[in-house]
Design an enzyme around this catalytic site. Structure first.
Site, mmCIF file in Angstrom:
data_model
loop_
_atom_site.group_PDB
_atom_site.id
_atom_site.type_symbol
_atom_site.label_atom_id
_atom_site.label_comp_id
_atom_site.label_asym_id
_atom_site.label_seq_id
_atom_site.Cartn_x
_atom_site.Cartn_y
_atom_site.Cartn_z
ATOM 1 C CB SER A 65 8.209 10.036 -37.695
ATOM 2 O OG SER A 65 7.415 9.907 -38.480
ATOM 3 C CE LYS A 66 -0.791 11.794 -35.545
ATOM 4 N NZ LYS A 66 -1.604 10.765 -34.824
#
Ligand code: GLU
Length: 472
Positions: free
Chosen positions: A248-249
């Protein structure tokens, strides 16, 4: 397979994350493999999560990665518009059909009431507004009360469908909630819009993240209510950072653009992403997008999660870098060279030929060339090599000759060093080792002794040889 139509349906909520790009890639590959069409649809009905510029990032990333769509916001209009906010009226019309059939209903419950029923232990909406009379509904609408339209899910029975990756999926209807289809702002929810659009856009294969696996029965009840055929489904496992965390960014994991900035080649990124959840029959690991189209098949899709492994991605990138011509390497490396101040003035085309086999990603350039500015005061023990039986004393003995050799015939340096070794009774390896350390001060360098000398040039080489000599 006839008439295969797949779609990628991102929500413009920021960057295009690696998992999203993989979904797009598989939908693209499946369509192309079957001579079908790949459609891009922008799912922008969640106005609160909309991020300016995100649509442009989706377009540019997909185009750069080679995932060109046959139909989408700016190409082909047969089934358009392809941007959901431009389709607002369509959803409302279909929602009203459902209301008339009794498959959906108006709901006026306030946020407070919904919070209240959940506080009292309800896990889903209690169908409170289902029993309102037509007159009361009309009266409240006319009075300007806010409402949503909810799906009316049967309380009994179960809904089963077949997923091409996960097999048969059954969910008890009592476990499904009467989801909102149309929100109070008149916009559809994802839960509704995906069904209407996939049907109207004639999508035959829905390929998307596994988070939709268990809500798909709800969507299928909508297809049934309209009397429409179901699409085929393929749900994809997430890409994980480690055994328990999704990539996840938000948690600092890189996006496509970050990898480009780090100096990965786009083909290598796309190739690596393809392997995160799919493998071809022959277990090959390196292929072009065209080859992937050939090799892609649903049985190669994995039912288990895949872990993103940057070491492996670096390795794959290094294979792509080795395949570049020297000129291509130079072109790609140029922006990275420009960031390294001390490389100014060097013959970067020549340096490129040396780095090509050592660089895994372009941002390695700085690390691989750092020795060039760290020469002063390097550890003289590097001159000692057990294999070649060299030490500082031997180096001290050799260096005046090496300096003279450079002064007399720098252009014929390699042959000169070999002839010198023979003449003086040294092994070639001994001379080359001492020479290379004495001019680079580094154990690992991108090229051998004479290549390093060529990079530095005569004057600098002589300066460095003298410097080493004077420190011994
Ligand atoms: N807009 C949805 C998402 O970004 C798409 C899901 C789908 O492909 O149906 O997750």
């Amino acid at each position: 397979m006839d008439n295969v139509r797949t779609r990628f349906a991102p929500s413009p909520t920021g960057y295009l994350h690696i998992g999203g790009l993989r979904t797009a890639l598989y939908a693209y590959l499946f369509a192309k493999k079957n001579n079908g069409k790949f459609i891009l649809r922008i799912e922008d009905t969640d106005l609160e999560r909309y991020v300016d510029g995100a649509v442009e990032i989706i377009y540019s990333t997909m185009r750069e990665a080679g995932l060109n769509w046959d139909e989408g916001p700016d190409v082909g209009r047969d089934y358009g518009p392809y941007i959901q906010t431009e389709r607002k009226d369509i959803y409302l019309k279909y929602a009203q059909i459902l209301v008339e059939q009794g498959d959906a209903y108006y709901c006026f419950c306030t946020k407070e009431r919904l919070e209240e029923i959940h506080k009292n232990g309800a896990t889903k909406y209690d169908k409170h507004c289902l029993s309102l009379s037509k007159e009361e509904i009309q009266r409240r609408i006319d009075a300007g009360e806010k409402y949503v339209i909810r799906q009316n899910i049967p309380e009994e029975g179960a809904t089963t469908y077949h997923d091409l990756v996960f097999g048969d999926i059954t969910v008890e209807n009592k476990d499904l909630e009467d989801n909102v289809l149309i929100k109070s702002d008149g916009m559809p929810t994802y839960n509704f819009a995906n069904v209407i659009d996939d049907h109207l856009m004639n999508i035959t294969y829905v390929i998307r993240g596994v988070e939709y696996l268990s809500s798909t029965p709800k969507y299928n009840l909508l297809y049934k209510a309209f009397g429409w055929d179901l699409p085929n489904y393929m749900h994809l496992q997430p890409i994980m950072r480690d055994a328990t965390h999704k990539l996840s960014k938000r948690h600092g994991d890189a996006s496509y653009e970050d990898f480009i900035k780090k100096g990965y080649l786009k083909d290598a990124i796309v190739n690596y992403i393809a392997l995160l959840g799919w493998s071809p029959k022959d277990n090959r690991e390196k292929f072009t997008l065209e080859e992937m189209v050939e090799l892609f098949s649903v049985d190669g899709l994995s039912k288990s999660q895949s872990i993103f492994d940057e070491t492996k991605m670096r390795w794959l990138n290094s294979c792509y870098i080795k395949d570049l011509t020297d000129e291509q390497f130079y072109e790609y490396a140029l922006p990275f060279y420009e960031k390294v101040e001390y490389l100014k003035g060097y013959d970067l085309k020549f340096l490129s030929t040396l780095l090509k086999n050592r660089c895994e990603i372009f941002s390695d350039i700085e690390k691989l060339t750092q020795f060039m500015v760290e020469f002063d005061g390097y550890d003289l023990n590097l001159l000692c090599n057990a294999k070649w039986k060299t030490d500082q004393a031997l180096a001290k003995q050799m260096l005046p000759d090496l300096i003279q050799l450079c002064e007399e015939n720098f252009d014929g340096l390699h042959d000169g060093l070999v002839a010198y070794a023979e003449r003086a009774g040294y092994k070639k390896g001994q001379v080359l080792w001492v020479f290379r350390i004495a001019i680079t001060g580094a154990q690992n360098t991108p090229g051998g002794a004479t290549e390093m000398a060529e990079l530095f040039g005569k004057e600098e080489v002589i300066r460095r040889l003298n410097d080493t000599f004077n420190r011994l």
